[in-house]
Design a protein around this motif. Sequence first.
Motif, PDB file in Angstrom:
ATOM      1  N   LEU A 114      -4.923  -3.945  12.742  1.00  0.00           N
ATOM      2  CA  LEU A 114      -4.429  -3.146  11.616  1.00  0.00           C
ATOM      3  C   LEU A 114      -4.728  -1.663  11.804  1.00  0.00           C
ATOM      4  O   LEU A 114      -3.953  -0.812  11.363  1.00  0.00           O
ATOM      5  CB  LEU A 114      -5.025  -3.644  10.305  1.00  0.00           C
ATOM      6  CG  LEU A 114      -4.629  -5.058   9.878  1.00  0.00           C
ATOM      7  CD1 LEU A 114      -5.329  -5.433   8.587  1.00  0.00           C
ATOM      8  CD2 LEU A 114      -3.127  -5.204   9.755  1.00  0.00           C
ATOM      9  N   ARG A 168      -2.603   4.799   9.106  1.00  0.00           N
ATOM     10  CA  ARG A 168      -2.817   3.365   8.897  1.00  0.00           C
ATOM     11  C   ARG A 168      -3.823   3.121   7.768  1.00  0.00           C
ATOM     12  O   ARG A 168      -3.604   2.270   6.904  1.00  0.00           O
ATOM     13  CB  ARG A 168      -3.306   2.704  10.189  1.00  0.00           C
ATOM     14  CG  ARG A 168      -2.238   2.583  11.245  1.00  0.00           C
ATOM     15  CD  ARG A 168      -2.828   2.163  12.594  1.00  0.00           C
ATOM     16  NE  ARG A 168      -1.780   2.001  13.564  1.00  0.00           N
ATOM     17  CZ  ARG A 168      -1.079   0.891  13.745  1.00  0.00           C
ATOM     18  NH1 ARG A 168      -1.342  -0.189  13.024  1.00  0.00           N
ATOM     19  NH2 ARG A 168      -0.125   0.820  14.636  1.00  0.00           N
ATOM     20  N   LEU A 188      -2.949   1.188   4.299  1.00  0.00           N
ATOM     21  CA  LEU A 188      -3.698  -0.008   3.910  1.00  0.00           C
ATOM     22  C   LEU A 188      -4.345   0.161   2.538  1.00  0.00           C
ATOM     23  O   LEU A 188      -4.354  -0.772   1.726  1.00  0.00           O
ATOM     24  CB  LEU A 188      -4.742  -0.353   4.970  1.00  0.00           C
ATOM     25  CG  LEU A 188      -4.157  -0.917   6.260  1.00  0.00           C
ATOM     26  CD1 LEU A 188      -5.163  -0.840   7.396  1.00  0.00           C
ATOM     27  CD2 LEU A 188      -3.686  -2.353   6.043  1.00  0.00           C
ATOM     28  N   MET A 244       1.903  -7.532   8.983  1.00  0.00           N
ATOM     29  CA  MET A 244       1.061  -6.384   9.341  1.00  0.00           C
ATOM     30  C   MET A 244       0.436  -6.550  10.718  1.00  0.00           C
ATOM     31  O   MET A 244       0.271  -5.569  11.449  1.00  0.00           O
ATOM     32  CB  MET A 244      -0.029  -6.172   8.286  1.00  0.00           C
ATOM     33  CG  MET A 244       0.513  -5.709   6.943  1.00  0.00           C
ATOM     34  SD  MET A 244      -0.774  -5.254   5.751  1.00  0.00           S
ATOM     35  CE  MET A 244      -1.524  -6.828   5.385  1.00  0.00           C
ATOM     36  N   ASP A 255       5.238  -1.938  10.452  1.00  0.00           N
ATOM     37  CA  ASP A 255       4.937  -3.219   9.816  1.00  0.00           C
ATOM     38  C   ASP A 255       4.066  -3.008   8.578  1.00  0.00           C
ATOM     39  O   ASP A 255       4.264  -3.657   7.554  1.00  0.00           O
ATOM     40  CB  ASP A 255       4.254  -4.163  10.803  1.00  0.00           C
ATOM     41  CG  ASP A 255       5.149  -4.488  11.983  1.00  0.00           C
ATOM     42  OD1 ASP A 255       6.314  -4.877  11.747  1.00  0.00           O
ATOM     43  OD2 ASP A 255       4.700  -4.338  13.126  1.00  0.00           O
ATOM     44  N   LEU A 256       3.112  -2.103   8.672  1.00  0.00           N
ATOM     45  CA  LEU A 256       2.291  -1.758   7.510  1.00  0.00           C
ATOM     46  C   LEU A 256       3.155  -1.107   6.434  1.00  0.00           C
ATOM     47  O   LEU A 256       3.040  -1.422   5.250  1.00  0.00           O
ATOM     48  CB  LEU A 256       1.156  -0.810   7.898  1.00  0.00           C
ATOM     49  CG  LEU A 256       0.138  -1.309   8.916  1.00  0.00           C
ATOM     50  CD1 LEU A 256      -0.876  -0.219   9.214  1.00  0.00           C
ATOM     51  CD2 LEU A 256      -0.547  -2.564   8.446  1.00  0.00           C
TER      52      LEU A 256
END
Length: 140
Positions: free
Chosen positions: A48, A77, A81, A118, A125-126
């Motif tokens: 991640l 990132r 998140l 993710m 993707d995140l």
Amino acid sequence: MQISEKTDFYSSQPATSIITDAETGALLRAFFKLMDRWQLTDHDARILLGQPSQSTYSRWKRSGPRSSRISHDMRQRLSILMGIHKALRYIFKDPERGYTWIKKANQAFGGQTALQRMLAGELTDLVAVRSYLDAERGGW
């Protein structure tokens, strides 16, 4: 925190928001707590974050980062998140439901879980998970 480049409404010049070193340190500390809540392995957590080395990741987890050495990609990132976490807190009154949601199959991700999406590893993707959640809760 803004994570992307945007154009100022009154100008054609792009306005880029920077995630400061202090903010990055706070984001990384929150990230480690979130990984515990999501019950993810260090391996998955590293994906991640964009694959920092195991030794770097372990050092950060143990004693915190040298924020000035964290890449722009990783700062993005972390911000995304935390946005995912925040959106889940808005959507679910019970925090535990939000923590487990990422591991439940979802038609929006082709039957995969948000976590599987993710863990494909790309920043996009995140963003896809974050965008889905923002749309579900009514956007910004």
